[in-house]
Scaffold this motif. Sequence first.
Motif, mmCIF file in Angstrom:
data_model
loop_
_atom_site.group_PDB
_atom_site.id
_atom_site.type_symbol
_atom_site.label_atom_id
_atom_site.label_comp_id
_atom_site.label_asym_id
_atom_site.label_seq_id
_atom_site.Cartn_x
_atom_site.Cartn_y
_atom_site.Cartn_z
ATOM 1 N N PHE A 7 -3.986 5.976 -23.429
ATOM 2 C CA PHE A 7 -4.738 7.037 -23.711
ATOM 3 C C PHE A 7 -5.944 6.658 -24.147
ATOM 4 O O PHE A 7 -6.232 5.354 -24.803
ATOM 5 N N ALA A 8 -6.939 7.797 -24.525
ATOM 6 C CA ALA A 8 -8.415 7.363 -25.102
ATOM 7 C C ALA A 8 -8.607 8.570 -26.282
ATOM 8 O O ALA A 8 -7.853 9.457 -25.860
ATOM 9 N N VAL A 9 -9.343 8.500 -26.963
ATOM 10 C CA VAL A 9 -9.564 9.208 -28.058
ATOM 11 C C VAL A 9 -11.244 9.713 -27.943
ATOM 12 O O VAL A 9 -11.989 8.947 -27.853
ATOM 13 N N PHE A 10 -11.554 11.140 -28.020
ATOM 14 C CA PHE A 10 -12.681 11.776 -27.890
ATOM 15 C C PHE A 10 -12.812 12.514 -29.192
ATOM 16 O O PHE A 10 -12.044 13.555 -29.243
ATOM 17 N N ILE A 11 -13.992 12.116 -29.782
ATOM 18 C CA ILE A 11 -14.231 12.939 -31.286
ATOM 19 C C ILE A 11 -15.383 13.759 -31.293
ATOM 20 O O ILE A 11 -16.455 13.034 -30.794
ATOM 21 N N CYS A 12 -15.404 15.025 -31.607
ATOM 22 C CA CYS A 12 -16.643 15.671 -31.483
ATOM 23 C C CYS A 12 -16.919 16.193 -32.776
ATOM 24 O O CYS A 12 -16.065 16.829 -33.555
ATOM 25 N N GLU A 13 -18.077 15.623 -33.520
ATOM 26 C CA GLU A 13 -18.429 15.891 -34.766
ATOM 27 C C GLU A 13 -19.385 17.190 -34.865
ATOM 28 O O GLU A 13 -20.497 17.059 -34.244
ATOM 29 N N ALA A 42 -4.044 14.641 -18.557
ATOM 30 C CA ALA A 42 -3.647 15.599 -19.382
ATOM 31 C C ALA A 42 -4.717 15.317 -20.611
ATOM 32 O O ALA A 42 -5.397 14.096 -20.888
ATOM 33 N N VAL A 43 -5.040 16.450 -21.283
ATOM 34 C CA VAL A 43 -5.803 16.369 -22.471
ATOM 35 C C VAL A 43 -5.064 16.757 -23.701
ATOM 36 O O VAL A 43 -4.141 17.954 -23.480
ATOM 37 N N VAL A 65 -2.534 19.984 -22.444
ATOM 38 C CA VAL A 65 -2.770 20.763 -21.301
ATOM 39 C C VAL A 65 -3.001 19.776 -20.097
ATOM 40 O O VAL A 65 -3.643 18.751 -20.180
ATOM 41 N N THR A 66 -2.720 19.893 -18.945
ATOM 42 C CA THR A 66 -2.362 18.883 -18.008
ATOM 43 C C THR A 66 -3.880 19.268 -17.104
ATOM 44 O O THR A 66 -4.581 20.193 -17.271
ATOM 45 N N ARG A 67 -4.417 18.029 -16.228
ATOM 46 C CA ARG A 67 -5.436 18.324 -15.553
ATOM 47 C C ARG A 67 -5.680 19.495 -14.693
ATOM 48 O O ARG A 67 -6.550 20.378 -14.495
ATOM 49 N N ALA A 68 -4.311 19.923 -14.051
ATOM 50 C CA ALA A 68 -4.447 21.061 -13.261
ATOM 51 C C ALA A 68 -4.404 22.206 -14.059
ATOM 52 O O ALA A 68 -5.006 23.297 -13.431
ATOM 53 N N PHE A 69 -3.928 22.305 -15.234
ATOM 54 C CA PHE A 69 -4.322 23.476 -16.013
ATOM 55 C C PHE A 69 -5.882 23.569 -16.209
ATOM 56 O O PHE A 69 -6.304 24.827 -16.266
ATOM 57 N N VAL A 70 -6.280 22.701 -16.761
ATOM 58 C CA VAL A 70 -7.818 22.527 -17.064
ATOM 59 C C VAL A 70 -8.602 23.179 -15.837
ATOM 60 O O VAL A 70 -9.515 24.025 -15.800
#
Length: 343
Positions: free
Chosen positions: A27-33, A116-117, A203-208
């Motif tokens: 996995f990878a992590v993405f942070i929005c400040e 997924a996200v 949520v899965t990629r298909a969901f998005v």
Amino acid sequence: MIIVSYGRPEDVGRCLASLARSLFSDFAVFICENGGQAAFQRLCQVLAEPDGPLEPASGASAVLDLPAGRLTATATYRLAATTVPVRVGLAIENLGYGGGVNAWVERLEPEPGWDAVLVLNPDTELDPACLGELMAKAAEGFGMVGAALVATDAPSSVSSYGLIWSRRTGRVIAAGRGLPIGSEPSPALLARLDAISGACVLVTRAFVADVGGMAEDYFLFMEDIDWGMRRGRHRIGVAARAIVRHLGGTTIGSVRERNRRSQLAVYLPARNSVLAARRWSRGLWPAHVAVEILYALKYLVTGSPTAAGLVLVGLIDGIRGKSGPPARFGSTATPEEAARMEC
């Protein structure tokens, strides 16, 4: 996974430390400040301290390492003692919770290699097996997956498996509250779920691709219900053995202290309950308003006239269709400043 921060580096640090212990590592992590330039710099400083959860990532050159879209600056790291990439982005303004999530989702959508996200509140900590359990449940054909949320002050029981929204009254019920950790939710309970709490929702990629990102007009509160209501063909599942410990409300001040709540934690749920009702309950939304008025009276009876007034103001704003950032707290008032305006 995506974490939205608003000036809470300590919360984010604890969350990242729990992710570093994950048995699932792909996995990878993405942070929005969302808190502005100073908060972004402080977040990076705290997370990358010698005893912090992050280490510098050398040679960062991928497209996602560069600022774009609604992110005006980025910094790239990795979880300490792992190869898990962590990218911290600075939002162009306070985008709210849904906007903070979407700022990274819209960057990720054209990128290959993800399935997924996972959206996480910064004040959560995941057990080591959690990510693997969530991904396994998604692989069973579920487009929206929840974990067993556990409140830190009640560590032996579930606080929520998911959310049930009443179309008649607008009240949100935390499904499974009080069940022992490890209990499997019944099929009847699962069938009633309308959404998964935004504190931890996969949520899965298909969901998005089918549903899109979170609604941004709520700013905060009810965007998770809205996401679930828009799910269409995608089923909701619960990974009961995925344990997520959640403090709750540390940024906006909805954690109770001296039996008080922040003004935003009173106003926004009232306003957004009407916005959601007008969108999803059609002609029943006046009944939702009536129920919220009862809550205003409860505040009044229990000696909180300011809170009662805020509920009424929120309801009026919802009826008028006001959405987005809560401007009535002042054009310069940040959520943390408004949070200090206790009821």
